[in-house]
Scaffold this active site. Structure first.
Site: not given
Length: 142
Positions: A129, A63, A61, A125
């Site tokens: 905010q 990645h 495989h 945040y």
């Protein structure tokens, strides 16, 4: 903001971890085939301005950690990489045509996950905010 990239009307940071494997999960991606596949994927990503942040080709495989521009979808990118790499790998390694008849080298699916900003950082945040908006609103009133 240096971690973000800019286009004419977008600021973006899209990072994806993508995994896919060859048909029947044969352990074929080693030796010369693995080396040529690494170079093929590098060329294809360069062609579409896709940045390879990390890459690892195992025997059965692949990645990849990719930074994909917003003009391409993830499915479009994976389809492009799998399709074009199949054509090129069969051109370079003719012995694979016997094992993978019908020019089908990769299995049908893939796995993808996003790599984004820290969730807690985003939550902070958003919380801050809200406070900033309230302060700015109060300043406007006076």
């Amino acid at each position: 903001m240096k971690q973000f990239k800019r286009l004419a009307h977008a600021v973006w940071r899209y990072k994806y971890h993508i995994v896919w494997c060859p048909k029947y999960r044969f352990r074929i991606l080693k030796g010369e085939i693995g080396k040529s596949l690494r170079e093929i994927i590098r060329q294809l990503c360069e062609w579409k301005q896709i940045v390879i942040l990390e890459g690892n080709i195992q025997a059965d495989h692949i990645h990849l950690v990719l930074e994909i521009p917003p003009k391409y979808s993830v499915s479009e990118t994976v389809g492009f990489l799998k399709g074009k790499s199949t054509i090129k790998i069969f051109d370079h390694h003719h012995e694979l045509k016997k094992r993978y008849w019908g020019r089908h080298f990769w299995s049908r699916g893939y796995c993808v996950s996003t790599i984004g900003l820290d969730e807690e950082q985003i939550r902070q945040y958003v919380r801050h905010q809200l406070h900033k908006d309230k302060k700015a609103e109060q300043v406007k009133l006076w």
